[in-house]
Design an enzyme around this catalytic site. Sequence first.
Site, PDB file in Angstrom:
ATOM      1  N   TYR A 128       0.831  -1.202   0.000  1.00 11.64           N
ATOM      2  CA  TYR A 128       0.000   0.000   0.000  1.00 11.64           C
ATOM      3  C   TYR A 128       0.867   1.255   0.000  1.00 11.64           C
ATOM      4  O   TYR A 128       0.641   2.178  -0.790  1.00 11.64           O
ATOM      5  CB  TYR A 128      -0.914  -0.021   1.229  1.00 11.64           C
ATOM      6  CG  TYR A 128      -1.782   1.211   1.357  1.00 11.64           C
ATOM      7  CD1 TYR A 128      -2.912   1.369   0.563  1.00 11.64           C
ATOM      8  CD2 TYR A 128      -1.472   2.203   2.275  1.00 11.64           C
ATOM      9  CE1 TYR A 128      -3.708   2.492   0.668  1.00 11.64           C
ATOM     10  CE2 TYR A 128      -2.263   3.339   2.388  1.00 11.64           C
ATOM     11  CZ  TYR A 128      -3.381   3.481   1.589  1.00 11.64           C
ATOM     12  OH  TYR A 128      -4.154   4.603   1.693  1.00 11.64           O
ATOM     13  N   VAL A 133      -8.501   8.100   8.081  1.00 13.98           N
ATOM     14  CA  VAL A 133      -9.802   8.698   7.792  1.00 13.98           C
ATOM     15  C   VAL A 133     -10.888   7.691   8.134  1.00 13.98           C
ATOM     16  O   VAL A 133     -10.799   6.505   7.774  1.00 13.98           O
ATOM     17  CB  VAL A 133      -9.916   9.109   6.312  1.00 13.98           C
ATOM     18  CG1 VAL A 133     -11.252   9.793   6.039  1.00 13.98           C
ATOM     19  CG2 VAL A 133      -8.777  10.028   5.927  1.00 13.98           C
ATOM     20  N   ARG A 143     -12.007  -2.947   7.635  1.00 13.61           N
ATOM     21  CA  ARG A 143     -10.719  -3.538   8.005  1.00 13.61           C
ATOM     22  C   ARG A 143     -10.628  -3.748   9.516  1.00 13.61           C
ATOM     23  O   ARG A 143     -10.026  -4.717   9.984  1.00 13.61           O
ATOM     24  CB  ARG A 143      -9.585  -2.628   7.534  1.00 13.61           C
ATOM     25  CG  ARG A 143      -9.484  -2.509   6.030  1.00 13.61           C
ATOM     26  CD  ARG A 143      -8.130  -1.982   5.596  1.00 13.61           C
ATOM     27  NE  ARG A 143      -7.789  -0.703   6.210  1.00 13.61           N
ATOM     28  CZ  ARG A 143      -8.154   0.477   5.730  1.00 13.61           C
ATOM     29  NH1 ARG A 143      -8.910   0.525   4.637  1.00 13.61           N
ATOM     30  NH2 ARG A 143      -7.805   1.599   6.333  1.00 13.61           N
TER      31      ARG A 143
END
Length: 834
Positions: A147, A180, A188
Amino acid sequence: MGRLDGKVIVLSAAAQGIGRAAAIAFAREGAQVTATDINGEKLKELDGIPGIKTKVVDITNKDQVEALAQEFNHVDVIFNVAGFVHHGSILDCEEADWDFSMNVNVRSMYLMIKAFLPKMLACKSGSIINMSSVASSIKGVVNRCVYSTSKAAVIGLTKSVAADFLEQGIRCNCICPGTVDTPSLRGRIQARPDPEQAYKDFIARQKIGRMCTAEEVAHLCVYLASDEHCLAMDQAVVRDADSPGTTLPEDVVAFVPRAPCLIDACTNTDRPHMCCAWLRRWCRCPPQGRSALLITKVVMAAVSFGVAWSITEKECLPGGNLFGVFAVFGCAVAGGKLVEFLHLPRLPPLPPLLGMLLAGVLLRNIPVVTEAIYIDYRWSASLRNIALSIILARAGLGLDAKALRKLRAVCVRLAVGPCLIEASTVALVSHFFMGLPWIWGFILGFVLGAVSPAVVVPSMLLLQKDGYGLEQGIPTLLMAAGSFDDILAITGFTTCLSVAFATGSTWFNLLIGLLEVIGGMTAGVGLGFFLRFFPSRDQKSLVNKRSFLLVGLCLFAVFGSNVFGFPGSGGLCTLVLAFLAGVGWGPDKVPVEDIVSKVWDVFQPLLFGLIGAEINIGALDPITVGFGLATLCISLTVRIVFTYIMVLCAGFNFREKLFVALAWMPKATVQAAIGSTALDMARGRQDEAAQHYGMKVLAVAVLSILITAPTGALLIGLCGPRLLQKPKSPEWGCTVGNGHTGHLRERNMRNFPEPSLPERRCGHIQQSSSTAQDGPLKLTVVPTTLSRGLPGLLYENTLFKEVQADTGIIYEPNQEVSGQFEIFQRYGLWPKYE
């Protein structure tokens, strides 16, 4: 009135989270939003919000992204939100995980930018916003290997796009949020073994005790999409709950205010030392953006003046010619910039040339300044002739050879009719009102008969960007016909000028004028064919050599014709040679046009400044000014009425015809270029009577610029939204696919309801009759290339044998051509394909 009124925005991953919040915020500010996602069910929740249109698109699919881009004629903003968060280190990341993350997080942005960027470049404006993360090159985060890598690549992609296209007006920025609170994050967290503890761990890392919300990020998105952010490009903007309200530039091009508690958006996460935030805000060191540009230009001007002074000395002191030229140029540029930045509420922008002209008038009529600024009339005439050469070269290069052969009759009527009628009206009225001889009346008539592309084109581009009149092809019609109108006016002017200054009988003078026209065209043909082959295509610096020879030969034609005693042939020679050279070069003429445009940017302020400096208000005869205004008003009235008559059979409604008539009145560039030519020739021959007539021509030409340029710009800007229609579908006019063969089947509107969105396909019509039992059926043909020609003109009561379009040109019925085109249903015909 919203901050994003009229802007067309496309964004991905809009079904939830940051994408959804941004789509709602964009629409609330007045934007036309196309929200895409692969989750069709969640996406439907946005359908009822005004200003938002939803579409299911997989942005990792190249074909779907390209099809989406083809639905738009122009796009102002794209927001790439889609992303996937993989949890784990490099040892936990399988090759499939790596490929999937890079495909969603990076390749999708590559596909979107590549598909939509050409549309932004065509408008020379646009904003690209990419979603990155603090977990990137900004800082390392545990268990975010692929990521973080992908988001670092997004920052690199943003910087690359900004560096490549900054000068073309494209802004590219990325947002790097911290944690956020989104549905993705909640999902998740729920997937963790202990969701409650995982949530507490996330909150514990936030110094303000909460996570950033999607709505807070959406506020930043609105700022980046708006014109408020028009100076900042190539930024990585960090928003993190650790530092609320943070806006962090990386490699900032224009300064964005930031608080002293920021984490710098770079690999060094130490807080920068800021001795004085207020001082750094207003006096950035070293200067960047607009302040740096201003300093650079001022220093360049000072260096140029210093070099000229060190060589010529007295000529660069007050009272010298070079001092006068520098003063006029500087004041004209300043006047143009002042008018350009002068935005009156709810009024369209005024043309900068108005400020340039007024600056010249002021320099000529302020007593103390007038004594210090002196330019010999021969210098002034030479500089204006150079500007005239550049204008003619641009006009010749801008002509489309295919349009010359295939233009519809409405464009020919619009280009020829009003110009000739106005020239004849001015000649008649000025002969009786102003006491001008007939030939001088026609000289004034052709000076006033030209429409100004410098006013019409920018104003029409603004309307075209918002879609006004686009379906009927009105913006492109006016822009295309303007070039032919100007060429006709200049040709008539040069011919009458030759007759006016010839000696001998009337028939002998007419013969001399005709010979000058033939001679100028012949010389232009010879020089044009020479430029088609020399320099050859295998030579280095081909564009520079072509530009030098083109401009050099145009200057030689204009100045040499005066030396040889054939002043009327120079302009025609320049037009013909530039046109033939452009035809021979084909698409390769575009870089040459760019160089010639840059030369024009230098001489435009000089031209309008020098024209204004010719006007001595105290020496003007009030009677001449009054009769000149009367002549101008009468001729404009006749022109407007006759222009309306010329478009009666063009398929427009009353409002559209009225708009075309009003938009066909602005005057500026051609009047400034040729308005003083007759006076300059009279001075050179020391003919006092001709000087008297030439001054009258110049005075009326300047009055026409002062009156019609701002009035025309205001009329186009104000009347356009009120008299023209926007397309029924926002995606009208887009290009679709590679084309499919098929035919049209008739369908009566009284028997079949019109669909909510008109059907559109790409292809060609093999056979179709427009005769129906219930009356004539109409069809609009829209070419795939909208940059030239006349897209969207209406064919009525015609039989199509085979109709296609290749370079944005409208073709006559029964004409066989090749290429691709798009058809748009109107008035009872829907395209059906087999």
